[in-house]
Write an enzyme that holds these catalytic residues in place. Structure first.
Site, PDB file in Angstrom:
ATOM      1  N   ARG A 136       0.846  -1.207   0.000  1.00  0.00           N
ATOM      2  CA  ARG A 136       0.000   0.000   0.000  1.00  0.00           C
ATOM      3  C   ARG A 136       0.878   1.252   0.000  1.00  0.00           C
ATOM      4  NH1 ARG A 136      -2.831  -4.008   2.625  1.00  0.00           N
ATOM      5  NH2 ARG A 136      -4.627  -4.614   1.335  1.00  0.00           N
ATOM      6  N   ASP A 194       0.076  -6.690  -3.363  1.00  0.00           N
ATOM      7  CA  ASP A 194      -1.353  -6.596  -3.081  1.00  0.00           C
ATOM      8  C   ASP A 194      -2.027  -5.926  -4.269  1.00  0.00           C
ATOM      9  OD1 ASP A 194      -3.931  -6.314  -1.531  1.00  0.00           O
ATOM     10  OD2 ASP A 194      -2.594  -6.961   0.076  1.00  0.00           O
ATOM     11  N   ASP A 237      -6.222 -15.035   1.836  1.00  0.00           N
ATOM     12  CA  ASP A 237      -7.308 -14.330   2.512  1.00  0.00           C
ATOM     13  C   ASP A 237      -8.170 -13.558   1.527  1.00  0.00           C
ATOM     14  OD1 ASP A 237      -5.039 -12.620   2.060  1.00  0.00           O
ATOM     15  OD2 ASP A 237      -6.072 -11.082   3.238  1.00  0.00           O
ATOM     16  N   GLU A 238      -9.373 -13.268   1.944  1.00  0.00           N
ATOM     17  CA  GLU A 238     -10.266 -12.322   1.269  1.00  0.00           C
ATOM     18  C   GLU A 238     -10.298 -12.532  -0.249  1.00  0.00           C
ATOM     19  OE1 GLU A 238      -9.984  -8.652   4.469  1.00  0.00           O
ATOM     20  OE2 GLU A 238      -8.568  -8.681   2.807  1.00  0.00           O
ATOM     21  N   HIS A 271      -6.298 -10.438  -3.863  1.00  0.00           N
ATOM     22  CA  HIS A 271      -5.328  -9.350  -3.670  1.00  0.00           C
ATOM     23  C   HIS A 271      -4.258  -9.374  -4.768  1.00  0.00           C
ATOM     24  CE1 HIS A 271      -6.927  -7.842   0.090  1.00  0.00           C
ATOM     25  NE2 HIS A 271      -7.031  -9.084   0.528  1.00  0.00           N
TER      26      HIS A 271
END
Length: 559
Positions: free
Chosen positions: A173, A202, A338-339, A275
Site C-alpha cells: 500500500r 497486493d 485471505d479475502e 489481492h
C-alpha cells in the site's frame, strides 16, 4: 528485593566513584523488555565496570559470534558513547566474553553472568548469544561517554516462550526506503524478534522485481492515485497523484543479509489468489475476464482475482515463486489465501471446466469454489515443498479443507488457530482484536488517520495466546508456534507514521512472544517501558508518546 538492590547499587556506585573521581558512574538495570525468565542478583561482590578499556571476546574463526561482537560494540558506542575493542584473547582483563556452547533444549536460550572481572554471555547457539547481547545493551543507561557503568553481579537465565516471534510490515500500500526497512529490522532485533513478515504484493502495488515478469513492477508497481480519507466513507477523496516503486533483487539480497546478521528470518508474502489486481493489471490474461484491469486505488477487497482454471496461471505462480525462493533462504513463504471472493470463478467457463475435469466437488458446507482455492493453494504448497520451503497462509485457507502441512496465521480471531491445532497443524496467533497495530493508539483528536477502532497498549499486553482449549490441551497448545504483530499501511505514507503506530505497542507484543505469563505484570511493564524512551530517542525512533502512560485509563474494550 528491589529496595535492597537499589541500596547495593548506591553503595557500589559510591565505592567506584571514590576511585574514579574523573568520571561519573551510572548503574545498569536488568529489568528489560522483554523480561527474562530468571534474574538472580548476587548480594555479595563488587560490580563489573564497563569503561572504554573494556574488551569484547569471541573465539577466533567463529564468524557468527564475531558478527555478534561487532554489533555489540556498535550498540555500546551509540548508546553509551565509547567504542569497545574486539579481542580473541579470553584472558584479557575487564572483558565481555561471548560464547555459544550452552547446553540447553531451547536453541535460543542464553545465560548472562556478571562478576567483578567479566560479563559472560553464553548462548545455546549464536542466536541465543545475540539475545543475551540485547539484554545487556538494554540494561545499560543511555549516556554521553563521559561515564563508567557499574553492572551489578547477576545471573540471568533466559529462553523464549515461542519459537516464532514476528513483526509484519505491509509495503504494497505504501513502500519505504531500504534504509528504513533495515531500521525496522533493527526494531525487531531490539525486541528479540526473529521473523520479519514482509507483505510485498497486493491489489495496490507489486513491490518486488521478478525478472521473468518485468511488467509486474513496470505496470503493477504503480497506481494512478491514492486515497487520503477513510475508504468506507461515501465522500472519500483521492490525491490524484501517481504512486509506485519496487525493490530490486539486489536490494532484496542486501536486506536479507542484513536481517540474517541480526538472526532475523524474512518471511516474504505473495498474496494469492485474491489481492492480485496489480498482477492482473500487468498480465490481464491471468484473470477470469481478461480485463482490462488497473492497479487498485481504493483499499478493501476486489472481485477480480487470479483465474484458478487456467494452466498458465499455475505456470506464472511457479515462475514467480522460483525467483522468490532464490532470493529468500528462510524456511517459510507466505502465500496469503485471505479475502478471495469467488464471484468471478462461479461464472468463469475456465474455472467451471477446471472444476469438472479435476473432479472437484463440494463437501458439506464447502463449495466447489472453496475447494478450488484449496486445490490452487495446495499446488503452490507442493511446489514450494519441493524447494525445501514451508508455507504460511491466512486462516481463510481452512475454509476449503486446508492445505497439507501449511502453518495457519490466525488473524480474524483465535478460532483459526484453535481449528488448525485441533487438526494437527501449526498456528501463529495474530488476532486483529489484539495485534493489528494499524488501529488507533488513542482517541486524541490529533491521532493520525488510521483504519479505525482503538487498540490501546493495555489491551495488546493483555493478550494470552494459549487460552481455553489451547491451554487445557497441551498437545494442541504445542502447535501454537508463535505470535506476531501486524502493521498494514493503507493510511501510513511515511516511515515516521509507521514508527508512531508500532511504538510502544511493539514492546507489549515482544513480551507476549518471549515472557512466560506468570512473569507478566502490566504495571511493572509500564515502569520498564519508560526506560525504553531514552533508548528510542538515542536510536532515532519516533513513537506515540502518550502510549507510555496509556495504562492509566484502563479503557481497553473498543476492539
Amino acid at each position: 528485593m528491589k529496595n535492597r538492590f537499589s541500596l547495593l547499587s548506591l553503595l557500589w556506585t559510591l565505592l567506584i566513584f571514590s576511585g574514579c573521581s574523573s568520571r561519573q558512574v551510572l548503574s545498569s538495570d536488568y529489568n528489560v523488555i522483554p523480561l527474562p525468565v530468571s534474574i538472580s542478583l548476587q548480594e555479595e561482590g563488587t560490580p563489573f565496570v564497563l569503561k572504554p578499556s573494556t574488551v569484547v571476546y569471541c573465539p577466533e574463526g567463529d564468524s557468527l559470534l564475531l558478527k555478534n561482537a561487532e554489533l555489540l560494540t556498535g550498540y555500546v558506542a551509540r548508546q553509551v558513547g565509547f567504542e569497545l575493542r574486539i579481542t580473541h584473547d579470553d584472558q584479557a582483563r575487564n572483558i565481555i566474553r561471548l560464547g555459544s556452547g550452552l547446553q540447553a533444549e531451547n536453541a535460543e536460550a542464553y545465560t548472562l553472568v556478571v562478576t567483578p572481572q567479566a560479563v559472560e554471555i553464553e548462548g545455546a547457539s549464536a542466536a541465543g548469544t545475540f539475545y543475551g547481547v540485547q539484554t545487556l545493551r538494554k540494561s545499560l543507561p543511555v549516556t554521553d561517554g563521559k561515564v563508567r557503568i557499574a553492572l551489578a553481579p547477576v545471573r540471568i537465565e533466559d529462553a523464549p516462550r515461542f519459537s516464532y516471534r514476528g513483526l509484519h510490515l505491509d509495503v504494497a500500500r505504501h513502500m519505504f526506503p531500504v534504509e528504513f526497512i533495515k531500521k525496522y529490522i533493527d526494531l525487531l532485533a531490539l525486541h528479540n524478534m526473529n521473523m520479519f513478515h514482509w507483505h510485498l504484493t497486493d491489489d495496490q502495488g507489486w513491490r518486488i522485481e521478478i525478472k521473468r515478469y518485468p511488467r509486474l513492477t513496470e505496470v503493477g508497481g504503480w497506481r494512478k492515485a491514492t486515497l487520503v480519507s477513510h475508504w468506507e466513507k461515501p465522500d472519500h477523496k483521492y490525491d490524484e497523484t501517481p504512486y509506485g516503486g519496487y525493490y530490486t533483487q539486489d536490494e532484496i539480497r542486501d536486506i536479507v543479509r542484513y536481517a540474517a546478521d541480526r538472526h532475523v528470518e524474512i518471511v516474504p508474502e505473495i498474496d494469492l489468489p485474491g489481492h492480485m489486481l496489480a498482477a492482473l493489471a500487468a498480465y490481464p490474461e491471468l484473470g477470469c475476464t481478461g480485463g482490462p484491469y488497473e492497479t487498485g486505488t481504493r483499499w478493501g477487497v476486489y472481485d477480480d482475482v487470479l483465474c484458478a482454471g487456467k494452466e498458465e496461471v499455475y505456470e506464472f505462480l511457479e515462475g514467480v515463486f522460483s525467483e522468490i525462493v532464490a532470493l529468500f533462504p528462510g524456511r517459510y513463504i507466505h502465500i496469503g489465501g485471505d479475502e478471495c471472493p469467488k464471484t468471478r470463478w462461479k461464472s468463469c467457463p475456465d474455472c467451471q471446466a477446471f472444476i469438472r475435469s479435476h473432479g472437484i466437488v463440494s463437501q458439506g458446507k464447502r463449495t466447489r469454489e472453496e475447494q478450488l482455492q484449496s486445490y490452487m493453494m495446495s499446488q503452490i504448497s507442493d511446489f514450494l515443498g519441493k524447494h525445501g520451503r514451508k508455507v504460511i497462509g491466512w486462516d481463510e485457507i481452512l475454509e476449503g479443507g486446508g492445505v497439507k502441512s501449511a502453518t495457519i496465521m490466525s488473524w480474524r480471531g483465535t478460532q483459526g488457530g484453535v481449528d488448525a491445532a485441533r487438526n494437527g497443524w501449526d498456528a501463529i496467533m495474530v488476532p486483529y482484536q489484539y495485534l493489528y497495530l494499524d488501529y488507533a493508539q488513542s482517541r486524541d483528536e490529533g491521532e493520525p488517520l488510521s483504519i479505525g477502532g482503538y487498540l490501546p497498549l493495555s489491551k495488546v499486553y493483555s493478550y494470552e495466546p494459549l487460552s481455553g482449549e489451547l491451554a487445557s490441551n497441551p498437545e494442541m497448545g504445542a502447535h501454537v508456534i508463535g505470535v506476531q504483530g501486524n502493521l498494514w499501511t493503507e493510511y501510513f505514507r511515511t516511515a515516521e507514521l509507521v514508527e508512531y503506530m508500532a511504538i510502544p505497542r511493539v514492546d507489549a507484543v515482544s513480551e507476549i512472544q518471549w515472557t512466560r505469563p506468570e512473569r507478566k505484570n502490566y504495571e511493572k511493564f509500564l515502569g520498564r517501558l519508560n526506560r525504553m524512551r531514552a533508548l528510542y530517542d538515542r536510536l532515532g525512533y519516533g513513537y506515540a508518546s502518550h502510549g507510555f502512560d496509556e495504562g492509566q485509563s484502563g479503557d481497553n474494550q473498543d476492539m
